[in-house]
Design a protein around this motif. Structure first.
Motif, PDB file in Angstrom:
ATOM      1  N   THR A 139       0.833  -1.202   0.000  1.00 21.10           N
ATOM      2  CA  THR A 139       0.000   0.000   0.000  1.00 21.10           C
ATOM      3  C   THR A 139       0.868   1.254   0.000  1.00 21.10           C
ATOM      4  O   THR A 139       0.625   2.198  -0.760  1.00 21.10           O
ATOM      5  CB  THR A 139      -0.935   0.004   1.221  1.00 21.10           C
ATOM      6  N   THR A 257      -5.204   7.993  -0.922  1.00 20.78           N
ATOM      7  CA  THR A 257      -5.410   6.549  -0.791  1.00 20.78           C
ATOM      8  C   THR A 257      -6.750   6.198  -0.161  1.00 20.78           C
ATOM      9  O   THR A 257      -7.138   5.037  -0.158  1.00 20.78           O
ATOM     10  CB  THR A 257      -4.294   5.906   0.056  1.00 20.78           C
ATOM     11  N   GLY A 348      -6.235   0.182  -3.134  1.00 15.53           N
ATOM     12  CA  GLY A 348      -5.615  -1.133  -3.089  1.00 15.53           C
ATOM     13  C   GLY A 348      -6.214  -2.097  -4.100  1.00 15.53           C
ATOM     14  O   GLY A 348      -7.420  -2.084  -4.347  1.00 15.53           O
TER      15      GLY A 348
END
Length: 382
Positions: A139, A257, A348
């Motif tokens: 990640t 993210t 992800g």
């Protein structure tokens, strides 16, 4: 020995460390391979369009069944994240994700992860391994890869929004690829938040070359003068951190993210990049249309999904959003001017887990690390 015998390699967390799971620079390089294969279509993930993040077990908020597990604010969830990755990997695998906020009271991390690799022809297990560190590293490696392709080569300052596990991993990647970094500015839930203090201590311990570390009171203060901004705030709507285009220095790159609160008009000003356009199209299809009372569409938080809706609504064109894979594969340019400011959506994907698991597995085999377990000498006829 029977030809039907199947053994597989088990790797616990300490085995994974010995196998190099924490090698941030190598992980960035492997993620670059993954993105290249993604761009070439040499992969499969779940879902009808082969781009699904995973399949989640969604627990009900109430049940008539005694002791049935319920969903609440403590984040009880399980996710199966299967994938096939081609190229030199040519392997199938899965990350299995279990999470519960109550874990911390037991001394466990919130999420407990395992990964499996399987032979793509027979389905036989190749390896079963601890995946908490694996997942964190892959990640964090993705923001490192984004910075490698979009940040200025002499970047000196990182702005962190959400100083938790993901950004600790991202710092490993930034430091591995940018030896010029000497300043980190961060913002957490408060100037005295435990995560911010822990991040400061982490940087002091692992990166002595970083001489200036500031815990800021606002997002604006944290991103001011930053060459690389990385958002990884563990919050949900309506608590996404707010970011404005005007707060950023010319030439900055912003990596998201999780979720950011940015106005539509500000999002239009950025040079826009996504890691997997098809995945965000699936997100948008699942979420459907969601509007404010005045008829304007609600921001999604996930920047890539925002971009999908902006294209559908005619606010931007599809060609205004670049694919990271196209830059990695040399099919289009990344940065075109010194002042260009990028907004990059990174989510992800299980192909990333499979790739880093494969790399760690092969390093473990090379070094004689791990425990071989037997599935069967030969299968029982039934």
């Amino acid at each position: 020995m029977s030809d039907a015998r199947i053994d597989f390699l088990y790797l616990n967390e300490q085995d994974m460390i010995k196998a190099g799971v924490l090698d941030a620079g190598k992980c960035v390089d492997v993620m670059e391979e993954v993105v290249s294969l993604l761009g070439k279509g040499d992969y499969l993930m779940g879902g009808p369009d082969h781009n699904a993040h995973g399949l989640m077990l969604e627990f009900p908020k109430e049940s008539d069944i005694e002791d049935f597990p319920l969903q609440d604010s403590r984040d009880r969830r399980f996710i199966a994240m299967p994938a096939y990755l081609g190229g030199r990997f040519h392997v199938a695998g899965q990350k299995w994700y279990g999470s519960n906020g109550r874990n911390r009271a037991k001394g466990y991390p919130r999420s407990i992860l395992m990964a499996t690799l399987n032979d793509v022809e027979t389905g036989a297990p190749i390896s079963y391994m601890s995946a908490n560190l694996l997942s964190s590293m892959r990640t964090g490696a993705m923001p490192g890869l984004v910075a490698k392709h979009f940040a200025k080569k002499d970047a000196t300052t990182v702005g962190i929004i959400g100083p938790g596990v993901i950004n600790r991993s991202s710092m490993r990647a930034f430091a591995a690829k940018f030896p010029t970094i000497h300043t980190v500015k961060m913002v957490g839930s408060s100037p005295n938040s435990k995560t911010a203090i822990k991040m400061k201590e982490f940087i002091e311990e692992h990166f002595p070359e970083i001489t200036t570390i500031e815990i800021c009171a606002t997002v604006q203060e944290a991103v001011k003068d930053a060459d690389i901004v990385c958002e990884a705030a563990s919050v949900t709507y309506p608590n996404w951190p707010e970011l404005k285009y005007e707060w950023l220095k010319p030439g900055a790159v912003v990596v998201s993210t999780n979720g950011l609160n940015i106005s539509w008009e500000d999002e239009k000003k950025f040079s826009k990049v996504v890691d997997n356009w098809g995945m965000y199209e699936e997100y948008a299809q699942e979420d459907g249309d969601d509007f404010y009372p005045d008829g304007t569409r609600k921001n999604c938080g996930t920047i890539g999904e925002d971009f999908v809706f902006m294209v559908r609504d005619g606010m931007i064109k599809r060609e205004d959003v670049k694919n990271l894979a196209d830059i990695v594969n040399g099919e289009c340019k990344g940065r075109t001017s010194e002042d260009e400011i990028f907004l990059v959506s990174i989510e992800g994907m299980p192909i990333q887990d499979v790739a880093w698991a494969y790399e760690c597995y092969h390093q473990a085999k090379k070094k004689g690390i791990g425990t071989m377990l037997n599935l069967w000498e030969e299968p029982v006829a039934f």
